[in-house]
Scaffold this motif. Sequence first.
Motif, PDB file in Angstrom:
ATOM      1  N   ALA A 164       0.928  -1.119   0.087  1.00 23.01           N
ATOM      2  CA  ALA A 164       0.013   0.161  -0.093  1.00 23.01           C
ATOM      3  C   ALA A 164       0.837   1.122   0.010  1.00 23.01           C
ATOM      4  CB  ALA A 164      -0.841  -0.025   1.200  1.00 23.01           C
ATOM      5  N   MET A 165       2.012   1.145   0.633  1.00 19.13           N
ATOM      6  CA  MET A 165       2.977   2.142   0.472  1.00 19.13           C
ATOM      7  C   MET A 165       3.541   2.640  -0.773  1.00 19.13           C
ATOM      8  SD  MET A 165       4.819   1.135   4.024  1.00 19.13           S
ATOM      9  CE  MET A 165       5.944   2.467   4.013  1.00 19.13           C
ATOM     10  N   THR A 166       3.354   1.750  -1.838  1.00 20.03           N
ATOM     11  CA  THR A 166       3.767   2.124  -3.193  1.00 20.03           C
ATOM     12  C   THR A 166       3.195   3.105  -3.784  1.00 20.03           C
ATOM     13  OG1 THR A 166       2.432   0.416  -4.250  1.00 20.03           O
ATOM     14  CG2 THR A 166       4.766  -0.274  -3.605  1.00 20.03           C
ATOM     15  N   LEU A 167       1.957   3.625  -3.117  1.00 22.66           N
ATOM     16  CA  LEU A 167       1.506   4.895  -3.457  1.00 22.66           C
ATOM     17  C   LEU A 167       2.090   6.182  -2.849  1.00 22.66           C
ATOM     18  CD1 LEU A 167      -2.360   3.994  -3.460  1.00 22.66           C
ATOM     19  CD2 LEU A 167      -0.704   3.614  -5.079  1.00 22.66           C
ATOM     20  N   LEU A 168       2.829   6.090  -1.799  1.00 21.55           N
ATOM     21  CA  LEU A 168       3.561   6.956  -1.294  1.00 21.55           C
ATOM     22  C   LEU A 168       4.256   8.054  -2.461  1.00 21.55           C
ATOM     23  CD1 LEU A 168       4.884   5.846   2.125  1.00 21.55           C
ATOM     24  CD2 LEU A 168       2.965   7.611   1.678  1.00 21.55           C
ATOM     25  N   PRO A 169       4.916   7.335  -3.523  1.00 22.29           N
ATOM     26  CA  PRO A 169       5.447   8.469  -4.272  1.00 22.29           C
ATOM     27  C   PRO A 169       4.652   9.397  -5.173  1.00 22.29           C
ATOM     28  CG  PRO A 169       6.308   6.306  -4.790  1.00 22.29           C
ATOM     29  CD  PRO A 169       5.196   6.152  -3.513  1.00 22.29           C
ATOM     30  N   ILE A 170       3.138   9.129  -4.788  1.00 15.27           N
ATOM     31  CA  ILE A 170       2.370  10.356  -5.384  1.00 15.27           C
ATOM     32  C   ILE A 170       2.532  11.618  -4.379  1.00 15.27           C
ATOM     33  CG2 ILE A 170       0.121  11.203  -5.273  1.00 15.27           C
ATOM     34  CD1 ILE A 170      -0.706   8.094  -5.797  1.00 15.27           C
ATOM     35  N   LEU A 171       3.048  11.151  -3.269  1.00 17.18           N
ATOM     36  CA  LEU A 171       3.422  12.652  -2.351  1.00 17.18           C
ATOM     37  C   LEU A 171       4.788  13.008  -2.008  1.00 17.18           C
ATOM     38  CD1 LEU A 171       0.854  11.349   0.545  1.00 17.18           C
ATOM     39  CD2 LEU A 171       0.335  13.136  -1.286  1.00 17.18           C
ATOM     40  N   MET A 172       5.675  12.147  -2.206  1.00 18.53           N
ATOM     41  CA  MET A 172       6.819  12.342  -1.937  1.00 18.53           C
ATOM     42  C   MET A 172       7.968  11.450  -2.813  1.00 18.53           C
ATOM     43  SD  MET A 172       6.936  11.039   1.952  1.00 18.53           S
ATOM     44  CE  MET A 172       5.563  11.573   2.470  1.00 18.53           C
ATOM     45  N   PRO A 173       8.663  12.122  -3.622  1.00 12.60           N
ATOM     46  CA  PRO A 173       9.838  11.572  -4.426  1.00 12.60           C
ATOM     47  C   PRO A 173      10.856  10.564  -3.707  1.00 12.60           C
ATOM     48  CG  PRO A 173      10.318  13.682  -4.405  1.00 12.60           C
ATOM     49  CD  PRO A 173       9.165  13.597  -3.555  1.00 12.60           C
ATOM     50  N   GLU A 174      10.963  10.752  -2.374  1.00 14.84           N
ATOM     51  CA  GLU A 174      11.978  10.027  -1.709  1.00 14.84           C
ATOM     52  C   GLU A 174      11.471   8.521  -1.356  1.00 14.84           C
ATOM     53  OE1 GLU A 174      10.254  12.520   1.432  1.00 14.84           O
ATOM     54  OE2 GLU A 174      10.814  12.892  -0.667  1.00 14.84           O
ATOM     55  N   ARG A 218      -4.947   9.280   1.889  1.00 11.98           N
ATOM     56  CA  ARG A 218      -6.064  10.049   2.365  1.00 11.98           C
ATOM     57  C   ARG A 218      -5.461  10.678   3.753  1.00 11.98           C
ATOM     58  NH1 ARG A 218     -11.127   7.571   2.553  1.00 11.98           N
ATOM     59  NH2 ARG A 218     -11.015   7.962   0.370  1.00 11.98           N
ATOM     60  N   ALA A 219      -4.902   9.687   4.474  1.00 16.84           N
ATOM     61  CA  ALA A 219      -4.557   9.955   5.859  1.00 16.84           C
ATOM     62  C   ALA A 219      -3.346  11.186   5.759  1.00 16.84           C
ATOM     63  CB  ALA A 219      -4.341   8.815   6.817  1.00 16.84           C
ATOM     64  N   MET A 220      -2.407  10.767   4.776  1.00 13.27           N
ATOM     65  CA  MET A 220      -1.086  11.628   4.734  1.00 13.27           C
ATOM     66  C   MET A 220      -1.636  12.766   4.370  1.00 13.27           C
ATOM     67  SD  MET A 220       1.608   9.615   5.260  1.00 13.27           S
ATOM     68  CE  MET A 220       2.790  10.508   4.733  1.00 13.27           C
ATOM     69  N   ARG A 221      -2.528  12.891   3.685  1.00 17.86           N
ATOM     70  CA  ARG A 221      -2.727  14.204   3.167  1.00 17.86           C
ATOM     71  C   ARG A 221      -3.513  15.073   4.175  1.00 17.86           C
ATOM     72  NH1 ARG A 221      -4.908  12.711  -3.162  1.00 17.86           N
ATOM     73  NH2 ARG A 221      -2.673  13.107  -3.942  1.00 17.86           N
ATOM     74  N   ARG A 222      -3.727  14.638   5.049  1.00 14.74           N
ATOM     75  CA  ARG A 222      -4.559  15.237   6.496  1.00 14.74           C
ATOM     76  C   ARG A 222      -3.227  15.711   7.229  1.00 14.74           C
ATOM     77  NH1 ARG A 222     -10.120  12.147   8.106  1.00 14.74           N
ATOM     78  NH2 ARG A 222     -10.949  12.717   6.156  1.00 14.74           N
ATOM     79  N   ILE A 223      -2.182  15.145   7.098  1.00 13.42           N
ATOM     80  CA  ILE A 223      -0.953  15.847   7.957  1.00 13.42           C
ATOM     81  C   ILE A 223      -0.761  17.221   7.620  1.00 13.42           C
ATOM     82  CG2 ILE A 223       1.308  15.301   8.605  1.00 13.42           C
ATOM     83  CD1 ILE A 223       0.754  12.412   7.887  1.00 13.42           C
ATOM     84  N   PRO A 224      -0.335  17.978   8.494  1.00 15.28           N
ATOM     85  CA  PRO A 224      -0.299  19.414   8.004  1.00 15.28           C
ATOM     86  C   PRO A 224       1.209  19.344   7.495  1.00 15.28           C
ATOM     87  CG  PRO A 224      -0.859  19.294  10.240  1.00 15.28           C
ATOM     88  CD  PRO A 224      -1.058  18.018   9.777  1.00 15.28           C
ATOM     89  N   ALA A 225       1.248  20.188   6.175  1.00 14.38           N
ATOM     90  CA  ALA A 225       2.468  20.460   5.618  1.00 14.38           C
ATOM     91  C   ALA A 225       3.762  20.656   6.430  1.00 14.38           C
ATOM     92  CB  ALA A 225       2.228  21.350   4.448  1.00 14.38           C
TER      93      ALA A 225
END
Length: 166
Positions: free
Chosen positions: A48-58, A155-162
């Motif tokens: 499921a974490m393979t979607l994290l590159p949507i938010l962060m290149p690292e 969705r949960a990660m997007r709720r974390i303040p920038a």
Amino acid sequence: MNTTVPAGNRTAVRVLARGAIIAALYTVLTLLLAPLSYGEVQIRFSEAMTLLPILMPEAVPALAIGCLLSNILGGCTIFDIVFGTLATLLAALCTRRLRERFWLAAIMPVLFNGVIVGAVIHFCYAPVLALPLCMLFVAAGEAVACLIVGPLLIRAMRRIPAKYLA
């Protein structure tokens, strides 16, 4: 002695630390759920974490490292170590590239792992199962991780303040 880190270096340290955390979480989650993470029929929830590159290149290299460690520590064959890691890396790269098209990005791990890992499972672990069946089993488990659990994670990660992700 001055121990202050310049602002540019602080950002690099945060990115490196975030990547290390992603790799570690992937590995730990895979190993903790080992009965589900390995085998002919598998749901590797860490995928499921393979979607994290949507938010962060690292997340791209971090996921490859996490998969590599999981396959080594999980006792996989050399073919699974190499090609399973390659599947996750390719999926993460494509997910990053397609980040503006969420569902298309989310399907990349399902496709890459279904084909590549399905072939590895057929040839290395379960030659009695038909190749298309092995691919289907892997893709189905990957779909659970990436099309159900993954969107919840994003969705949960997007709720974390920038300010906490910068």
